[in-house]
Motif scaffolding. Sequence first.
Motif, PDB file in Angstrom:
ATOM      1  N   ARG A   1       0.828  -1.209   0.000  1.00 36.48           N
ATOM      2  CA  ARG A   1       0.000   0.000   0.000  1.00 36.48           C
ATOM      3  C   ARG A   1       0.865   1.262   0.000  1.00 36.48           C
ATOM      4  O   ARG A   1       0.578   2.219  -0.708  1.00 36.48           O
ATOM      5  CB  ARG A   1      -0.933   0.002   1.217  1.00 36.48           C
ATOM      6  CG  ARG A   1      -1.855   1.211   1.242  1.00 36.48           C
ATOM      7  CD  ARG A   1      -2.761   1.201   2.435  1.00 36.48           C
ATOM      8  NE  ARG A   1      -3.683   0.076   2.323  1.00 36.48           N
ATOM      9  CZ  ARG A   1      -4.380  -0.414   3.322  1.00 36.48           C
ATOM     10  NH1 ARG A   1      -4.268   0.105   4.511  1.00 36.48           N
ATOM     11  NH2 ARG A   1      -5.188  -1.432   3.160  1.00 36.48           N
ATOM     12  N   GLU A   2       1.948   1.242   0.787  1.00 37.55           N
ATOM     13  CA  GLU A   2       2.835   2.406   0.836  1.00 37.55           C
ATOM     14  C   GLU A   2       3.552   2.615  -0.492  1.00 37.55           C
ATOM     15  O   GLU A   2       3.706   3.757  -0.947  1.00 37.55           O
ATOM     16  CB  GLU A   2       3.859   2.228   1.961  1.00 37.55           C
ATOM     17  CG  GLU A   2       3.258   2.308   3.342  1.00 37.55           C
ATOM     18  CD  GLU A   2       4.212   1.859   4.426  1.00 37.55           C
ATOM     19  OE1 GLU A   2       4.180   2.503   5.491  1.00 37.55           O
ATOM     20  OE2 GLU A   2       4.970   0.910   4.208  1.00 37.55           O
ATOM     21  N   ILE A   3       3.975   1.543  -1.107  1.00 37.20           N
ATOM     22  CA  ILE A   3       4.654   1.653  -2.408  1.00 37.20           C
ATOM     23  C   ILE A   3       3.699   2.173  -3.463  1.00 37.20           C
ATOM     24  O   ILE A   3       4.024   3.091  -4.215  1.00 37.20           O
ATOM     25  CB  ILE A   3       5.252   0.300  -2.828  1.00 37.20           C
ATOM     26  CG1 ILE A   3       6.404  -0.078  -1.875  1.00 37.20           C
ATOM     27  CG2 ILE A   3       5.738   0.341  -4.277  1.00 37.20           C
ATOM     28  CD1 ILE A   3       6.894  -1.498  -2.020  1.00 37.20           C
ATOM     29  N   LYS A   4       2.487   1.622  -3.521  1.00 32.76           N
ATOM     30  CA  LYS A   4       1.507   2.061  -4.509  1.00 32.76           C
ATOM     31  C   LYS A   4       1.096   3.515  -4.320  1.00 32.76           C
ATOM     32  O   LYS A   4       0.809   4.211  -5.283  1.00 32.76           O
ATOM     33  CB  LYS A   4       0.273   1.168  -4.469  1.00 32.76           C
ATOM     34  CG  LYS A   4       0.491  -0.181  -5.093  1.00 32.76           C
ATOM     35  CD  LYS A   4      -0.780  -1.022  -5.050  1.00 32.76           C
ATOM     36  CE  LYS A   4      -0.573  -2.350  -5.753  1.00 32.76           C
ATOM     37  NZ  LYS A   4      -1.782  -3.177  -5.677  1.00 32.76           N
ATOM     38  N   SER A   5       1.093   3.985  -3.082  1.00 28.96           N
ATOM     39  CA  SER A   5       0.701   5.373  -2.828  1.00 28.96           C
ATOM     40  C   SER A   5       1.749   6.358  -3.344  1.00 28.96           C
ATOM     41  O   SER A   5       1.446   7.534  -3.543  1.00 28.96           O
ATOM     42  CB  SER A   5       0.474   5.606  -1.333  1.00 28.96           C
ATOM     43  OG  SER A   5       1.709   5.640  -0.642  1.00 28.96           O
ATOM     44  N   GLN A   6       2.965   5.894  -3.590  1.00 31.96           N
ATOM     45  CA  GLN A   6       4.020   6.761  -4.093  1.00 31.96           C
ATOM     46  C   GLN A   6       4.075   6.799  -5.623  1.00 31.96           C
ATOM     47  O   GLN A   6       4.828   7.570  -6.198  1.00 31.96           O
ATOM     48  CB  GLN A   6       5.384   6.302  -3.551  1.00 31.96           C
ATOM     49  CG  GLN A   6       5.485   6.341  -2.043  1.00 31.96           C
ATOM     50  CD  GLN A   6       5.303   7.741  -1.491  1.00 31.96           C
ATOM     51  OE1 GLN A   6       5.853   8.698  -2.020  1.00 31.96           O
ATOM     52  NE2 GLN A   6       4.531   7.871  -0.432  1.00 31.96           N
ATOM     53  N   LEU A   7       3.312   5.925  -6.278  1.00 29.60           N
ATOM     54  CA  LEU A   7       3.348   5.852  -7.749  1.00 29.60           C
ATOM     55  C   LEU A   7       2.469   6.889  -8.383  1.00 29.60           C
ATOM     56  O   LEU A   7       1.531   7.362  -7.899  1.00 29.60           O
ATOM     57  CB  LEU A   7       2.937   4.452  -8.224  1.00 29.60           C
ATOM     58  CG  LEU A   7       3.836   3.322  -7.725  1.00 29.60           C
ATOM     59  CD1 LEU A   7       3.274   1.993  -8.181  1.00 29.60           C
ATOM     60  CD2 LEU A   7       5.246   3.486  -8.236  1.00 29.60           C
TER      61      LEU A   7
END
Length: 102
Positions: free
Chosen positions: A96-102
């Motif tokens: 979730r944290e990685i996807k929120s940075q995309l």
Amino acid sequence: MRVFRRLDALYDNQFVERYLSMPLWVNPSPTFYGILRKGVDLLKERKGHSITWYNSSKAVTDAYLRPCTVINNVWAAVTAACRKLNFTLEQWYTEREIKSQL
């Protein structure tokens, strides 16, 4: 072990929910625990943690749990290796944290 007694207590008091990734007749079946709304509220109240929780967070399928098993095993191996070498794993980013940075 103490950790299993604690998980049982959290489950019995409805702070977490149990998920099995394989049918019960497959031994041993890994058990996963997911936090419930009551657990999120407790963590916010007692520890000040900011956790986003949705009712859909409870919709867990086997297709979700199997990759989680692999990811958790990698995290455990990396953490153990860091401890052995006296390193500290300062941050582990969730999907979730990685996807929120995309």
